[in-house]
Design a protein around this motif. Structure first.
Motif, PDB file in Angstrom:
ATOM      1  N   ILE A  91       0.781  -1.303  -0.205  1.00 21.71           N
ATOM      2  CA  ILE A  91       0.117  -0.595   0.177  1.00 21.71           C
ATOM      3  C   ILE A  91       0.668   1.175  -0.223  1.00 21.71           C
ATOM      4  CG2 ILE A  91      -1.673   1.379   1.917  1.00 21.71           C
ATOM      5  CD1 ILE A  91      -2.689  -1.080   2.338  1.00 21.71           C
ATOM      6  N   ASP A  92       1.643   1.592   1.283  1.00 16.60           N
ATOM      7  CA  ASP A  92       2.648   2.681   1.186  1.00 16.60           C
ATOM      8  C   ASP A  92       3.208   3.279   0.091  1.00 16.60           C
ATOM      9  OD1 ASP A  92       1.617   1.849   3.827  1.00 16.60           O
ATOM     10  OD2 ASP A  92       3.978   0.945   4.080  1.00 16.60           O
ATOM     11  N   SER A  93       4.334   2.047  -0.683  1.00 25.60           N
ATOM     12  CA  SER A  93       4.810   1.950  -2.110  1.00 25.60           C
ATOM     13  C   SER A  93       4.358   2.019  -3.043  1.00 25.60           C
ATOM     14  CB  SER A  93       6.318   1.239  -2.147  1.00 25.60           C
ATOM     15  OG  SER A  93       5.364   0.113  -2.312  1.00 25.60           O
ATOM     16  N   SER A  94       3.067   1.866  -3.345  1.00 23.07           N
ATOM     17  CA  SER A  94       1.959   2.554  -4.207  1.00 23.07           C
ATOM     18  C   SER A  94       1.420   3.527  -4.008  1.00 23.07           C
ATOM     19  CB  SER A  94       1.534   0.540  -4.281  1.00 23.07           C
ATOM     20  OG  SER A  94       1.643  -0.836  -4.394  1.00 23.07           O
ATOM     21  N   LEU A  95       1.474   3.646  -2.688  1.00 28.57           N
ATOM     22  CA  LEU A  95       0.591   4.886  -3.218  1.00 28.57           C
ATOM     23  C   LEU A  95       1.705   6.094  -3.442  1.00 28.57           C
ATOM     24  CD1 LEU A  95      -1.827   6.798  -2.259  1.00 28.57           C
ATOM     25  CD2 LEU A  95      -1.334   6.666   0.525  1.00 28.57           C
ATOM     26  N   ILE A  96       3.014   6.132  -2.598  1.00 30.68           N
ATOM     27  CA  ILE A  96       3.346   6.840  -2.856  1.00 30.68           C
ATOM     28  C   ILE A  96       3.572   7.298  -4.669  1.00 30.68           C
ATOM     29  CG2 ILE A  96       6.105   7.671  -3.236  1.00 30.68           C
ATOM     30  CD1 ILE A  96       4.593   7.858  -1.226  1.00 30.68           C
ATOM     31  N   CYS A  97       3.771   6.252  -5.644  1.00 28.45           N
ATOM     32  CA  CYS A  97       4.468   5.844  -7.243  1.00 28.45           C
ATOM     33  C   CYS A  97       3.083   6.960  -7.427  1.00 28.45           C
ATOM     34  CB  CYS A  97       4.512   4.249  -7.300  1.00 28.45           C
ATOM     35  SG  CYS A  97       6.161   3.791  -6.700  1.00 28.45           S
ATOM     36  N   ALA A  98       1.697   6.634  -7.127  1.00 29.69           N
ATOM     37  CA  ALA A  98       0.225   6.273  -7.546  1.00 29.69           C
ATOM     38  C   ALA A  98       0.228   7.775  -7.956  1.00 29.69           C
ATOM     39  CB  ALA A  98      -0.803   5.295  -7.475  1.00 29.69           C
ATOM     40  N   LEU A  99       0.866   8.815  -6.558  1.00 27.37           N
ATOM     41  CA  LEU A  99       0.950  10.242  -6.034  1.00 27.37           C
ATOM     42  C   LEU A  99       1.707  11.358  -7.175  1.00 27.37           C
ATOM     43  CD1 LEU A  99      -0.181  10.329  -2.394  1.00 27.37           C
ATOM     44  CD2 LEU A  99      -2.132  10.928  -4.459  1.00 27.37           C
ATOM     45  N   THR A 100       2.869  10.279  -7.172  1.00 30.42           N
ATOM     46  CA  THR A 100       4.150  11.110  -7.879  1.00 30.42           C
ATOM     47  C   THR A 100       3.845  10.822  -9.300  1.00 30.42           C
ATOM     48  OG1 THR A 100       5.901   9.835  -5.874  1.00 30.42           O
ATOM     49  CG2 THR A 100       6.226  10.806  -8.367  1.00 30.42           C
ATOM     50  N   ALA A 134       5.096   5.406   7.120  1.00 27.04           N
ATOM     51  CA  ALA A 134       3.955   5.664   7.212  1.00 27.04           C
ATOM     52  C   ALA A 134       3.404   4.395   7.963  1.00 27.04           C
ATOM     53  CB  ALA A 134       2.877   4.464   5.609  1.00 27.04           C
ATOM     54  N   ASP A 135       3.903   3.743   8.461  1.00 31.84           N
ATOM     55  CA  ASP A 135       3.357   1.968   9.916  1.00 31.84           C
ATOM     56  C   ASP A 135       3.741   2.947  10.817  1.00 31.84           C
ATOM     57  OD1 ASP A 135       3.390  -0.009   7.571  1.00 31.84           O
ATOM     58  OD2 ASP A 135       5.798  -0.832   8.306  1.00 31.84           O
ATOM     59  N   GLU A 136       4.371   3.443  11.021  1.00 27.59           N
ATOM     60  CA  GLU A 136       4.665   4.610  12.152  1.00 27.59           C
ATOM     61  C   GLU A 136       3.350   5.664  12.571  1.00 27.59           C
ATOM     62  OE1 GLU A 136       8.733   2.481  10.629  1.00 27.59           O
ATOM     63  OE2 GLU A 136       6.818   4.239  10.049  1.00 27.59           O
ATOM     64  N   SER A 137       3.103   6.144  10.944  1.00 29.89           N
ATOM     65  CA  SER A 137       2.337   7.156  11.177  1.00 29.89           C
ATOM     66  C   SER A 137       0.901   6.759  11.244  1.00 29.89           C
ATOM     67  CB  SER A 137       2.711   8.508  10.667  1.00 29.89           C
ATOM     68  OG  SER A 137       3.762   9.151  10.238  1.00 29.89           O
ATOM     69  N   ILE A 178      -7.134   4.369   6.409  1.00 34.79           N
ATOM     70  CA  ILE A 178      -7.348   5.647   5.255  1.00 34.79           C
ATOM     71  C   ILE A 178      -6.292   5.826   3.887  1.00 34.79           C
ATOM     72  CG2 ILE A 178      -5.408   7.051   5.738  1.00 34.79           C
ATOM     73  CD1 ILE A 178      -6.902   9.888   6.091  1.00 34.79           C
ATOM     74  N   LEU A 179      -5.604   4.986   4.420  1.00 32.29           N
ATOM     75  CA  LEU A 179      -4.696   4.879   3.460  1.00 32.29           C
ATOM     76  C   LEU A 179      -5.301   4.160   1.882  1.00 32.29           C
ATOM     77  CD1 LEU A 179      -0.583   4.281   4.376  1.00 32.29           C
ATOM     78  CD2 LEU A 179      -2.009   6.721   3.921  1.00 32.29           C
ATOM     79  N   ARG A 180      -5.545   2.315   2.063  1.00 31.87           N
ATOM     80  CA  ARG A 180      -6.783   2.358   1.425  1.00 31.87           C
ATOM     81  C   ARG A 180      -7.428   3.375   0.534  1.00 31.87           C
ATOM     82  NH1 ARG A 180      -6.358  -3.478   2.609  1.00 31.87           N
ATOM     83  NH2 ARG A 180      -4.992  -3.712   3.740  1.00 31.87           N
ATOM     84  N   VAL A 181      -8.722   3.137   1.002  1.00 29.85           N
ATOM     85  CA  VAL A 181      -9.096   4.679   0.336  1.00 29.85           C
ATOM     86  C   VAL A 181      -8.381   5.260  -0.812  1.00 29.85           C
ATOM     87  CG1 VAL A 181     -11.159   6.464   1.058  1.00 29.85           C
ATOM     88  CG2 VAL A 181     -10.548   4.023   2.676  1.00 29.85           C
ATOM     89  N   LEU A 182      -7.722   5.771  -0.514  1.00 35.75           N
ATOM     90  CA  LEU A 182      -6.790   6.427  -1.054  1.00 35.75           C
ATOM     91  C   LEU A 182      -6.243   5.809  -2.027  1.00 35.75           C
ATOM     92  CD1 LEU A 182      -5.626   9.591  -1.924  1.00 35.75           C
ATOM     93  CD2 LEU A 182      -3.581   9.648   0.133  1.00 35.75           C
ATOM     94  N   LEU A 183      -5.208   4.774  -2.018  1.00 33.61           N
ATOM     95  CA  LEU A 183      -5.509   4.212  -3.334  1.00 33.61           C
ATOM     96  C   LEU A 183      -5.807   3.517  -4.043  1.00 33.61           C
ATOM     97  CD1 LEU A 183      -2.338   3.023  -4.517  1.00 33.61           C
ATOM     98  CD2 LEU A 183      -2.498   1.403  -3.068  1.00 33.61           C
TER      99      LEU A 183
END
Length: 539
Positions: free
Chosen positions: A197-206, A295-298, A446-451
Motif C-alpha cells: 500500500i505505502d509504496s504503491s500510493l507514493i508511486c500513484a501520486l507521483t 507510513a507504518d509509524e504514522s 485511510i491509505l487504502r481508501v486513497l490508493l
C-alpha cells in the motif's frame, strides 16, 4: 547585552527553511544557518518541531551543546563525554574514537539487547559510554552539571475532518505537496515499489505530475519472496517505467561484508544486504529515490489477535503455570497452535519484530545474568495499560530502529526521500481518529481508501509481507559455508564474548535441518562479521 552566538551544524536535509524564514520575518533566501539561529532565539527547543526533513543537528552555544534528531529516525547522531572534556559528537560511531588513545569497549547490556531484538535502539549503542540521540528528542549537554533531554512540543495540530472522505482529500493534498517538495531538485527520479500500500500510493501520486518517474522493485527467485508480478501490474496501470533489480548470491555476500565493515553497530535485519545493493544500483541511475517508509509509524497498527490475547490475558497467568500449560497444550493437537498465547518469558516478547534469542538463551550464551528491563522496547511496553493494544504497538514501532535504511543511505550515498516523514503528513495522520487509521480487517484504512482512488483494488489488495529476504536458503547455500565460517571457527574463543560451545550447538542444530532459528543464526553471523572488521573492540 549581546547574546552568545548559536552555531548550528546540520547533517541531512531541512526542506522548509524558506517557510520558517518567512514566519520569522526574514527574507526567503536567508541562509539556513541564519534562519536556524533566529528560530532558536524565538522558539528555543520548540524550533526543532517546526523543521521538516530527514536530518540531525548540533547546536553549540554558551558552553553547552544541544543535539537533535528528527522524528523519522532515518538519520543518526551519537555522542560521548569524558570527564573534563568537551562532548564528542558524530554521525558515525567510529568517528568518536578516531583521535582517542582509549579503545572502544563493548557494552554488555547492548550485546544482550542485540541478541534479543537483533538490533540496538537509541539511546543505547554497542559501545560503553556512547549514546545515540533518540528520534524526535533533543539532548542538552552542559559543560558542567547533568545532561537534559526532552521532546519539543509540536504546534501544527489541526482539528480533524468531520468525515473520512474529507480526511482522505486532505491527506492526498499533503502527500502531493510532500512529494513535490522532495523531488523539486530532481531530474532523474525513481521510487521503490514493492506492491504494498505505502509504496504503491507514493508511486500513484507521483505519477500524476512526474510521468518520467521510474519504479524500482527488488526481485527474488521463486514465488515466496518475489513481489515483482504485483509491482509490475501496478507500474503498468500507472504508466510508469519499471526496473527490476535481482542480485546473485555472491553479490549479497559482498554486500554483507561491505555492511559489516562500514555499519555503525551490529544489526540483523535480513533485508539489509539487499537494501544496500539496491541503493548502490540506484545511485548510478537516479539523483533522488522516493521510499514509502514512515507510513507504518504514522498510521499506527494493531497487533494480531493472538498477541492481544497473550498481552491482555496470558500475561496475567503466573510464569510457572504458563510453562506447565504450554507443555500440556503442545501434547494436544487441537490446542497446540494456541500455545503462543502463553509461551513467552515477558509479554513484550510477543510484539518484537524478530524472533531473537530468549533471555534464558542469552544468559547461556553470555554466561551471565541478563535483564532487558532497561531497553527502549521494554520501557515503552510498560508505559501503556494492558489493554491499550493500538497505542502500545504504534509506540513500539516508533522506537524500533530504522538502521537498515539509514546505514545503507550513509554507505551508498544515495539520496533517499521519505514523503511519509513529512512533518505535515505525519502529524495529520497521527491526529486522526483511530477508526480512520485502522479497523478490523482494514489496517491502514485511510491509505487504502486513497490508493483505491488511483489503482484498482484487485491489483494491490491482498496479503502483503514487509520487504524481506529468503534467509534460510541463503544461509544453507554452499553447504552452509557462511554458517560454518562464522560459527564453527575458533574466533569466539579469542573474542571472549559468547561461549563457543553454545554458538556451535546452535549452528549444528540449524545445519542438521532445524530452520526455525534462522534469524538467530543470522544474528550470530552478522555479529561475527561486524567483529571481524572491529578487531580493536575490547570485550
Amino acid at each position: 547585552m549581546t547574546m552568545p552566538l548559536a552555531t548550528f551544524t546540520v547533517h541531512g536535509e531541512i526542506l522548509n527553511a524558506r517557510s520558517i524564514a518567512l514566519e520569522l520575518g526574514l527574507d526567503a533566501l536567508t541562509p539556513l544557518a541564519a534562519v536556524l539561529e533566529a528560530g532558536w532565539r524565538r522558539w528555543s527547543v520548540e524550533l526543532f518541531a517546526r523543521l521538516d526533513g530527514v536530518f540531525s543537528l548540533v547546536l553549540n552555544e554558551d558552553a553547552s551543546t544541544v543535539l537533535y534528531r528528527d522524528p523519522s529516525g532515518l538519520s543518526q547522531l551519537y555522542w560521548r563525554q569524558s570527564a573534563g572534556h568537551e562532548p564528542r559528537v558524530a554521525t558515525c560511531l567510529r568517528a568518536l574514537f578516531d583521535t582517542d588513545d582509549m579503545p572502544p569497549r563493548l557494552c554488555r547490556h547492548a550485546l544482550h539487547e542485540y541478541l534479543r531484538f537483533l538490533d540496538i535502539a537509541a539511546p543505547r549503542t554497542i559501545f560503553e559510554g556512547v549514546h545515540a540521540v533518540e528520534a524526535g528528542r533533543w539532548v542538552r549537554i552542559p559543560a558542567q552539571g547533568a545532561v537534559e533531554s526532552g521532546q519539543p512540543r509540536r504546534t501544527d495540530a489541526e482539528p480533524p475532518a468531520e468525515h473520512l472522505s474529507e480526511a482522505v482529500n486532505e491527506l492526498e493534498q499533503r502527500l502531493q505537496t510532500s512529494i513535490r517538495t522532495r523531488l523539486a531538485d530532481s531530474t532523474r527520479a525513481a521510487a521503490f515499489l514493492s506492491g504494498g500500500i505505502d509504496s504503491s500510493l507514493i508511486c500513484a501520486l507521483t505519477a500524476r505530475f512526474r510521468p518520467d518517474l521510474t519504479s524500482v522493485t527488488v526481485g527474488f527467485d521463486g514465488n515466496t519472496f518475489d513481489e515483482t508480478p504485483m509491482a509490475q501490474q501496478i507500474a503498468a496501470h500507472l504508466g510508469l517505467k519499471h526496473q527490476v533489480l535481482r542480485f546473485t548470491h555472491q553479490a549479497v555476500l559482498s554486500a554483507l561484508d561491505k555492511l559489516a565493515a562500514q555499519m555503525d553497530q551490529p544489526m540483523a535485519d535480513p533485508a539489509a544486504p539487499a537494501t544496500l545493493l539496491a541503493f548502490d544500483a540506484c545511485r548510478e541511475s537516479f539523483d533522488a529515490v522516493l521510499d514509502g517508509t514512515g507510513a507504518d509509524e504514522s498510521v499506527g497498527a494493531l497487533p494480531p489477535r493472538h498477541v492481544r490475547v497473550a498481552v491482555s490475558y496470558g500475561s496475567a497467568v503466573p510464569a510457572a503455570m504458563r510453562r506447565s500449560l504450554v507443555k500440556l497444550m503442545r501434547r494436544i493437537p487441537r490446542v497446540a497452535d494456541y500455545s503462543p498465547i502463553l509461551d513467552f518469558e515477558h509479554p513484550a516478547d510477543t510484539l518484537s519484530r524478530w524472533r531473537g534469542f530468549t533471555r534464558t538463551e542469552i544468559e547461556e550464551l553470555c554466561a551471565e545474568p541478563v535483564s532487558l528491563a532497561g531497553t527502549s522496547f521494554y520501557r515503552t511496553f510498560a508505559a501503556f495499560p494492558r489493554h491499550a493494544h493500538f497505542e502500545r504497538f504504534s509506540a513500539l514501532q516508533d522506537v524500533m530502529p530504522a538502521d537498515r535504511l539509514n546505514q545503507a543511505t550513509r554507505i551508498s550515498g544515495l539520496r533517499v526521500r521519505y514523503p511519509f516523514a513529512d512533518r505535515g503528513v505525519d502529524s495529520y495522520l497521527r491526529g486522526l481518529p483511530i477508526e480512520w487509521r485502522h479497523t478490523a480487517g482494514q489496517p491502514k484504512r485511510i491509505l487504502r481508501v486513497l490508493l483505491g482512488r488511483h489503482v484498482p483494488d484487485h491489483l494491490w489488495d491482498m496479503p502483503k509481507r514487509g520487504f524481506t529476504f529468503p534467509l534460510a536458503d541463503f544461509l544453507a547455500a554452499d553447504n552452509f559455508a557462511l554458517v560454518r565460517r562464522h560459527l564453527h571457527s575458533g574466533l569466539w574463543q579469542q573474542r571472549g564474548l559468547l561461549r563457543p560451545d553454545i554458538v556451535r550447538r546452535h549452528a549444528d542444530a540449524f545445519i542438521a535441518g532445524d530452520r526455525r532459528p534462522a534469524m538467530r543464526i543470522w544474528a550470530l553471523v552478522m555479529l561475527s562479521s561486524w567483529l571481524e572488521h572491529h578487531p580493536t573492540m575490547s570485550p
